[in-house]
Design an enzyme around this catalytic site. Structure first.
Site, short mmCIF file in Angstrom:
data_model
loop_
_atom_site.label_atom_id
_atom_site.label_comp_id
_atom_site.label_asym_id
_atom_site.label_seq_id
_atom_site.Cartn_x
_atom_site.Cartn_y
_atom_site.Cartn_z
N VAL A 111 104.53 -56.82 115.00
CA VAL A 111 103.94 -58.15 115.10
C VAL A 111 105.03 -59.21 115.16
O VAL A 111 104.98 -60.15 115.96
CB VAL A 111 102.95 -58.42 113.94
CG1 VAL A 111 102.44 -59.85 113.97
CG2 VAL A 111 101.78 -57.45 114.00
N CYS A 112 106.06 -59.07 114.33
CA CYS A 112 107.16 -60.03 114.30
C CYS A 112 107.94 -60.01 115.61
O CYS A 112 108.33 -61.05 116.14
CB CYS A 112 108.10 -59.75 113.13
SG CYS A 112 107.29 -59.89 111.52
N ASP A 113 108.16 -58.82 116.14
CA ASP A 113 108.83 -58.65 117.44
C ASP A 113 108.04 -59.39 118.52
O ASP A 113 108.61 -60.18 119.28
CB ASP A 113 108.93 -57.16 117.75
CG ASP A 113 109.48 -56.86 119.13
OD1 ASP A 113 110.63 -56.40 119.21
OD2 ASP A 113 108.77 -57.09 120.14
N SER A 130 109.69 -59.83 108.84
CA SER A 130 110.83 -58.98 109.22
C SER A 130 110.84 -58.78 110.72
O SER A 130 109.85 -58.34 111.30
CB SER A 130 110.77 -57.62 108.52
OG SER A 130 111.84 -56.81 108.96
N THR A 154 108.18 -63.22 118.09
CA THR A 154 109.47 -63.76 118.49
C THR A 154 109.59 -63.81 120.01
O THR A 154 110.01 -64.83 120.58
CB THR A 154 110.61 -62.92 117.88
OG1 THR A 154 110.46 -62.93 116.46
CG2 THR A 154 111.97 -63.46 118.26
#
EC number: 1.11.1.24
Length: 164
Positions: free
Chosen positions: A59-61, A54, A64
């Site tokens: 972590v995803c931020d 998500s 990316t």
């Protein structure tokens, strides 16, 4: 790999596993404006595909931002794919001030997740993974992160991408 962990608990991966040396299967996802997108739309370019559970998590931020910052220095394209709604991805890009990030949503059919073996069955989210494809869509690097809340190996993925 058919099982990973997420926050320490076991999670089963659903879909067709692909490996380095395979030709990447096609997929159908949506862009931020609800337009259908396929792998063929990026023909003739090397690709770093960053897969995140998500976009709205820390972590995803960071994943990316890191891949887009580093890989965008090279010829080719960086795609971030999640099962988030396209509206959430668009909002994240706007709030992050990132206009050049390509986020794609697999929420509708999980086409990407099924074809690349990264659907977390119990959560209906995509597992954290990285795929690097050459200009002919041959998989030159693959990592499915064994613990879904950990970072991928940025150095290995970026080295594979730069060496194409």
């Amino acid at each position: 790999m058919t099982e990973i962990t997420f926050k320490g608990g076991p999670i089963h991966l659903k879909g067709q596993q692909i490996n380095e040396g395979d030709f990447a299967p096609d997929f159908t996802v949506l862009d931020n404006d609800l337009n259908q997108v396929t792998l063929a739309d990026y023909a003739g370019k090397k690709k770093l595909i960053s897969v995140v559970p998500s976009i709205d998590t820390g972590v995803c931020d960071q994943q990316t931002r890191k891949f887009n910052s580093e890989a965008s220095k090279e010829e080719g394209i960086v795609l971030t794919i999640s099962a988030d709604l396209p509206f959430a991805q668009k909002r994240w890009c706007a709030s992050a001030g990132l206009d050049n990030v390509i986020t794609l949503s697999d929420h509708r059919d999980l086409s990407f997740g099924e074809n690349y073996g990264v659907v977390m069955e119990e959560l209906r989210l995509l597992a954290r993974a990285v795929f690097v494809l050459d200009v002919d869509n041959k998989v030159v690097y693959k990592e499915i992160v064994s613990e879904g809340t950990d970072f991928p190996d940025f150095d290995a993925a970026l080295a594979a991408y730069k060496n194409i």
